[in-house]
Design a protein around this motif. Structure first.
Motif, PDB file in Angstrom:
ATOM      1  N   ILE A 128       8.460  18.632  -4.214  1.00 25.05           N
ATOM      2  CA  ILE A 128       7.088  18.833  -3.738  1.00 25.05           C
ATOM      3  C   ILE A 128       6.195  18.980  -4.960  1.00 25.05           C
ATOM      4  O   ILE A 128       6.385  19.890  -5.777  1.00 25.05           O
ATOM      5  CB  ILE A 128       6.983  20.085  -2.852  1.00 25.05           C
ATOM      6  N   ASP A 129       5.211  18.077  -5.067  1.00 21.97           N
ATOM      7  CA  ASP A 129       4.299  18.128  -6.212  1.00 21.97           C
ATOM      8  C   ASP A 129       3.097  19.028  -5.945  1.00 21.97           C
ATOM      9  O   ASP A 129       2.615  19.714  -6.845  1.00 21.97           O
ATOM     10  CB  ASP A 129       3.814  16.716  -6.553  1.00 21.97           C
ATOM     11  N   SER A 130       2.620  18.999  -4.687  1.00 23.23           N
ATOM     12  CA  SER A 130       1.444  19.792  -4.336  1.00 23.23           C
ATOM     13  C   SER A 130       1.323  19.845  -2.822  1.00 23.23           C
ATOM     14  O   SER A 130       2.141  19.261  -2.097  1.00 23.23           O
ATOM     15  CB  SER A 130       0.181  19.181  -4.954  1.00 23.23           C
ATOM     16  N   PHE A 131       0.296  20.544  -2.347  1.00 25.43           N
ATOM     17  CA  PHE A 131      -0.012  20.607  -0.918  1.00 25.43           C
ATOM     18  C   PHE A 131      -1.452  20.142  -0.722  1.00 25.43           C
ATOM     19  O   PHE A 131      -2.337  20.496  -1.516  1.00 25.43           O
ATOM     20  CB  PHE A 131       0.160  22.026  -0.373  1.00 25.43           C
ATOM     21  N   ASP A 132      -1.688  19.355   0.333  1.00 23.97           N
ATOM     22  CA  ASP A 132      -3.060  18.880   0.519  1.00 23.97           C
ATOM     23  C   ASP A 132      -3.972  20.017   0.946  1.00 23.97           C
ATOM     24  O   ASP A 132      -3.529  21.008   1.558  1.00 23.97           O
ATOM     25  CB  ASP A 132      -3.110  17.705   1.497  1.00 23.97           C
ATOM     26  N   ASN A 133      -5.248  19.893   0.616  1.00 23.78           N
ATOM     27  CA  ASN A 133      -6.202  20.982   0.834  1.00 23.78           C
ATOM     28  C   ASN A 133      -6.585  21.151   2.297  1.00 23.78           C
ATOM     29  O   ASN A 133      -6.949  22.248   2.716  1.00 23.78           O
ATOM     30  CB  ASN A 133      -7.475  20.724   0.012  1.00 23.78           C
ATOM     31  N   ARG A 134      -6.476  20.077   3.084  1.00 28.44           N
ATOM     32  CA  ARG A 134      -6.965  20.146   4.454  1.00 28.44           C
ATOM     33  C   ARG A 134      -5.978  20.809   5.398  1.00 28.44           C
ATOM     34  O   ARG A 134      -6.325  21.728   6.138  1.00 28.44           O
ATOM     35  CB  ARG A 134      -7.291  18.733   4.948  1.00 28.44           C
TER      36      ARG A 134
END
Length: 416
Positions: free
Chosen positions: A160-166
């Protein structure tokens, strides 16, 4: 010999060893748990940690194959239905690391008078590593069986590189070493797909009788010219080899999937369906890769998505009102019909209901419902489901079979 017979019979407390017709999956599971423990496989705690498959090797010769369904050193026990007095055949895959045996079958891979035992092994190390390996064992009823071929046809590392903001959904990156499929024909094994990081690749192995091994005879790229010359066949295969890749779910109680093509590329499907696949309890893909069945939590329903027609259809509403909904089963090599079992002990007279969906005029699926008693088990959380292949399956496109009780004996349901 007499003591061995008594030892084996002692575990079949409800049966006489001469009553071979009454040996059931549940009986074999009880026996197998004891045998797993005696061999030191401590990951096997109870019968839920074992799968059993019934396989016919001749007109009047049948076997139960028991194998670990949880992460463990992989091992199989073969029980002779036709001769229950025969001691079980113990086959440890001692040279393999811990994994789950997902599938077993007998295939005449070598194209001779003997059938081999084909095993698919799943290595599940969460987000870090997922892999599947095919293993072919020669003389599975001999002593001992021995490996003649193995190949890791899937190997994927994910992070997992990141999580989306929405929505806070994870954004994944993957490193795919192998993402391929295999097939057998007349003493050959073909493996196509991403192999050793090489996309659109082909390996071909041929059985060598004198050395008793499969020899690599072809290792090359699948060329565009070859695809053009055989367009009807190869394009159909690529289209049909979409894959539901199970990935690590980040919500408790979820199963998460990505829909990919045969080369490991994530397919472009509507974002709302892509997101629903990240937490989908009931999920299945038709053999031709056209129809995707998934759980839509927003609609509280099970839906069917026609990937080519880009149409979505609700097939079961009020999903959370059921005590269990089974896996989807399709007829062998047929995508025009599917079925599943729903369980509602308060609403259904027999506690269970069989749902059959059939394609009408190659346009739309219509439903047939049968109130039949299908055997199932409930877990400690109260989730109740029958087991696909063991409690229900399609024998043919027009014959659905199911087990009404724990004996494991199928009843037939003819579908018009």
């Amino acid at each position: 010999m007499f003591s061995k017979m008594l030892f084996f019979c002692a575990f079949l407390s409800l049966l006489s060893c001469t009553q071979q017709g009454k040996l059931s999956v549940s009986d074999i599971k009880e026996v197998a748990v004891k045998h797993f423990r005696e061999k030191g496989f401590h990951a096997i705690k109870d019968t839920n940690h074992i799968h059993v498959k019934r396989i016919q090797t001749g007109l009047e010769d049948e076997w139960f194959v028991a194998f670990n369904a949880v992460m463990s050193k992989p091992v199989l026990f073969l029980y002779h239905i036709t001769n229950p007095n025969e001691a079980p055949h113990y086959i440890p895959l001692s040279n393999k690391s811990e994994g789950i045996i997902e599938h077993v079958d007998f295939e005449n891979v070598t194209n001779d008078e003997d059938y081999e035992l084909v095993v698919e092994l799943h290595f599940d190390y969460g987000l870090a590593y997922q892999a599947r390996e095919i293993i072919i064992l020669r003389h599975p009823f001999g002593n001992p069986a021995y490996e003649i071929f193995s190949f890791p046809f899937e190997q994927v590392w994910e992070s997992i590189d990141s999580f989306d903001n929405r929505y806070g959904l994870p954004e994944h990156s993957k490193r795919i070493e192998n993402h391929s499929f295999y097939e057998f024909f007349e003493g050959y094994i073909l493996i196509r797909g991403t192999i050793n990081y090489r996309e659109n690749h082909l390996l071909e192995y041929k059985w060598n009788q004198s050395n008793e091994e499969f020899l690599l005879i072809l290792d090359e790229e699948l060329h565009e010219a070859e695809e053009e010359e055989n367009k009807g066949e190869i394009v159909h295969k690529v289209k049909g080899n979409k894959v539901l890749m199970e990935v690590n779910a980040h919500e408790e109680g979820c199963l998460a999937y990505l829909l990919e093509d045969a080369q490991g590329h994530v397919l472009d499907i509507p974002k709302e369906i892509h997101d629903e696949l990240l937490c989908s309890q009931v999920t299945s893909l038709s053999a031709d890769g056209r129809y995707l069945i998934y759980t839509n939590l927003k609609q509280n329903a099970i839906c069917l998505y026609d990937i080519e027609g880009k149409k979505n259809k609700l097939i079961l509403k009020d999903f959370d009102s059921y005590e269990g909904v089974s896996e989807i089963t399709w007829p062998p090599k047929n995508s025009s019909r599917f079925g599943f079992i729903s369980i509602n002990q308060e609403e259904f007279l027999e506690n269970t209901r069989i749902h059959i969906f059939s394609l009408r005029d190659a346009v739309e699926f219509y439903e047939q419902v049968y109130n039949k008693k299908v055997y199932y088990l409930c877990d400690v959380m109260g989730l109740c489901v029958p087991q696909k292949d063991y409690n229900y399956q399609f024998k043919t496109a027009n014959l659905f079979v199911y087990t009404p009780d724990s004996t494991g004996i199928f009843k037939g349901l003819k579908i018009e």
